[in-house]
Structures are given as structure tokens and as C-alpha cells.
Design a protein around this motif. Structure first.
Motif, PDB file in Angstrom:
ATOM      1  N   LYS A   1       4.072  19.066 -18.675  1.00 57.47           N
ATOM      2  CA  LYS A   1       4.384  18.934 -20.235  1.00 57.47           C
ATOM      3  C   LYS A   1       3.151  18.259 -20.687  1.00 57.47           C
ATOM      4  O   LYS A   1       2.712  18.544 -21.830  1.00 57.47           O
ATOM      5  N   ARG A   2       2.549  16.943 -20.109  1.00 59.51           N
ATOM      6  CA  ARG A   2       1.313  16.310 -20.661  1.00 59.51           C
ATOM      7  C   ARG A   2       0.173  17.387 -20.829  1.00 59.51           C
ATOM      8  O   ARG A   2      -0.435  17.392 -21.703  1.00 59.51           O
ATOM      9  N   LYS A   3       0.093  18.022 -19.622  1.00 62.71           N
ATOM     10  CA  LYS A   3      -1.079  19.016 -19.614  1.00 62.71           C
ATOM     11  C   LYS A   3      -0.935  20.105 -20.533  1.00 62.71           C
ATOM     12  O   LYS A   3      -1.964  20.256 -21.555  1.00 62.71           O
ATOM     13  N   LYS A   4       0.223  20.359 -20.879  1.00 66.64           N
ATOM     14  CA  LYS A   4       0.286  21.468 -22.051  1.00 66.64           C
ATOM     15  C   LYS A   4       0.068  20.807 -23.422  1.00 66.64           C
ATOM     16  O   LYS A   4      -0.347  21.597 -24.471  1.00 66.64           O
ATOM     17  N   LEU A   5       0.483  19.615 -23.560  1.00 68.19           N
ATOM     18  CA  LEU A   5       0.128  18.892 -24.792  1.00 68.19           C
ATOM     19  C   LEU A   5      -1.235  18.532 -24.847  1.00 68.19           C
ATOM     20  O   LEU A   5      -1.667  17.867 -26.203  1.00 68.19           O
ATOM     21  N   GLY A   6      -2.269  18.694 -24.037  1.00 69.36           N
ATOM     22  CA  GLY A   6      -3.504  18.342 -24.053  1.00 69.36           C
ATOM     23  C   GLY A   6      -3.928  17.232 -23.774  1.00 69.36           C
ATOM     24  O   GLY A   6      -5.125  16.738 -23.974  1.00 69.36           O
ATOM     25  N   TRP A   7      -3.129  16.361 -22.818  1.00 65.84           N
ATOM     26  CA  TRP A   7      -3.563  14.937 -22.374  1.00 65.84           C
ATOM     27  C   TRP A   7      -4.616  15.129 -21.535  1.00 65.84           C
ATOM     28  O   TRP A   7      -4.933  16.220 -20.740  1.00 65.84           O
ATOM     29  N   SER A   8      -5.534  14.051 -21.456  1.00 68.04           N
ATOM     30  CA  SER A   8      -6.587  13.873 -20.447  1.00 68.04           C
ATOM     31  C   SER A   8      -5.880  13.831 -19.063  1.00 68.04           C
ATOM     32  O   SER A   8      -4.806  13.188 -19.014  1.00 68.04           O
ATOM     33  N   THR A   9      -6.845  14.136 -17.986  1.00 67.86           N
ATOM     34  CA  THR A   9      -6.237  13.931 -16.706  1.00 67.86           C
ATOM     35  C   THR A   9      -5.901  12.572 -16.606  1.00 67.86           C
ATOM     36  O   THR A   9      -5.050  12.175 -15.826  1.00 67.86           O
ATOM     37  N   ASN A  10      -6.803  11.588 -17.088  1.00 67.25           N
ATOM     38  CA  ASN A  10      -6.741  10.153 -17.022  1.00 67.25           C
ATOM     39  C   ASN A  10      -5.177   9.767 -17.346  1.00 67.25           C
ATOM     40  O   ASN A  10      -4.664   9.016 -16.745  1.00 67.25           O
ATOM     41  N   ASP A  11      -4.985  10.271 -18.819  1.00 64.89           N
ATOM     42  CA  ASP A  11      -3.956   9.751 -19.439  1.00 64.89           C
ATOM     43  C   ASP A  11      -2.578  10.293 -18.783  1.00 64.89           C
ATOM     44  O   ASP A  11      -1.521   9.705 -18.317  1.00 64.89           O
ATOM     45  N   MET A  12      -2.814  11.492 -18.323  1.00 68.90           N
ATOM     46  CA  MET A  12      -1.579  12.496 -17.552  1.00 68.90           C
ATOM     47  C   MET A  12      -1.146  11.415 -16.278  1.00 68.90           C
ATOM     48  O   MET A  12       0.115  11.367 -15.872  1.00 68.90           O
ATOM     49  N   LEU A  13      -2.058  10.697 -15.652  1.00 70.67           N
ATOM     50  CA  LEU A  13      -1.758  10.406 -14.105  1.00 70.67           C
ATOM     51  C   LEU A  13      -1.663   8.716 -14.264  1.00 70.67           C
ATOM     52  O   LEU A  13      -1.394   8.235 -13.276  1.00 70.67           O
TER      53      LEU A  13
END
Length: 182
Positions: free
Chosen positions: A151-163
């Protein structure tokens, strides 16, 4: 390994190459083995337009470069034995390293189902701190739910923020704002 012996008068154009009532002498004795079935299944996926998987293999131009079972045997059997010794015969699946490449010695290996499940066109890989893993592997490693990372990826979050941003546990907001210290 021995090859199939043909008797005089056999019809190479019939379904099994032999006239009704004649037997063929299969001398490799591997017809019912997992190893033989791996070759047979690959052959079916790339050649048989009537199978549901053809569109993902032969329909995409994937070819089986082992025309004869003997060629497959010569290239892959020793690798199969090594893999089976380490992981067991039930954990030996034929895997193409490059999913867009053909079935051949250079592009095939024996893999476990877990290894093969990561080697799919549908897998999304994320690189973080110099390490590349699938979203599922990152979720497992960090103790997150895989769905949250998706979901975070679909919302356009950066990899750093996603993880690195922890989910808020109590309020039920999985897109919380507690950041992991790097």
C-alpha cells in the motif's frame, strides 16, 4: 543412459511412434521420475497451445532448447542430483534464471519452491541500504505486514520511508509516523 530403441517398421508419425500392438523399448527408465516430468512439463508449456500456461511460455516466445530428453539429461542430471542431495527430491524444481529466457543449460537451474517463488515476473524488488529483496522478504525481515509495504508503494512512498516508518500499532493506522532510527 540409453536411448529409445526403435524397431524396423515403426511409424514415426503415429502418436507414440509405433504401430498398434508394438511396444517401444524405453531403456532410460526415467519416465515416471520427477526429473523426467520437469523436462516433460517444460516441453508442454512451450509447445502445447492447448494448455492454459502456453500463453506465459511458448506464447511469449520461450523455447525449449533440449529437443531430446537425452540432451536435457546430459546437461541437467548431475545438477539435479546435487540439488536433491542438499534439499531433497521433492524440493527440486526446474527454474529459469531469466524469466524472459529460454529453457537451456545456461538459463536453467534447480531451485526450491521458495527460491522459485521469488523468481517471478510479478515480484517487486526494493533496494535499501545496498540490499535488494522482494517486498515480502523485507516485510518478514522488518516484522511488517506485506500488505502495508504494498500500500505504501502504491501511495508513492519512497523506499526509505516504506521500510523505516513503523506502523502505529494502537490506533490502527498502518501508515503511522514512528520512524526507525537509522
Amino acid at each position: 543412459m540409453k536411448v529409445i530403441k526403435y524397431k524396423l517398421g515403426m511409424n514415426p508419425h503415429s502418436r507414440n511412434g509405433f504401430k498398434k500392438g508394438h511396444r517401444r523399448n524405453v531403456t532410460h527408465s526415467m519416465t515416471h521420475t520427477r526429473f523426467y516430468k520437469a523436462w516433460q512439463n517444460a516441453k508442454t508449456r512451450v509447445l502445447n497451445k492447448n494448455t492454459p500456461y502456453y500463453k506465459y511460455y511458448g506464447g511469449r516466445g520461450i523455447k525449449l532448447e533440449w529437443k531430446l530428453f537425452n540432451d536435457f539429461y546430459n546437461d541437467m542430471f548431475s545438477l539435479y542430483l546435487e540439488h536433491s542431495k542438499q534439499f531433497g527430491k521433492n524440493n527440486a524444481t526446474l527454474d529459469r534464471i531469466d524469466n524472459n529466457g529460454h529453457y537451456n543449460k545456461e538459463n536453467c537451474r534447480w531451485a526450491t519452491m521458495k527460491e522459485q517463488s521469488v523468481n517471478r515476473r510479478s515480484c517487486v524488488f526494493l533496494t535499501f541500504k545496498g540490499q535488494t529483496l522482494t517486498m515480502k522478504e523485507w516485510a518478514t525481515r522488518l516484522g511488517f505486514k506485506e500488505g502495508m509495504i504494498v500500500k505504501r508503494k502504491k501511495l508513492g512512498w519512497s523506499t526509505n520511508d516504506m521500510l523505516t516508518i513503523l506502523p502505529k500499532q494502537r490506533c490502527g493506522n498502518q501508515f503511522g509516523s514512528h520512524k526507525i532510527k537509522s
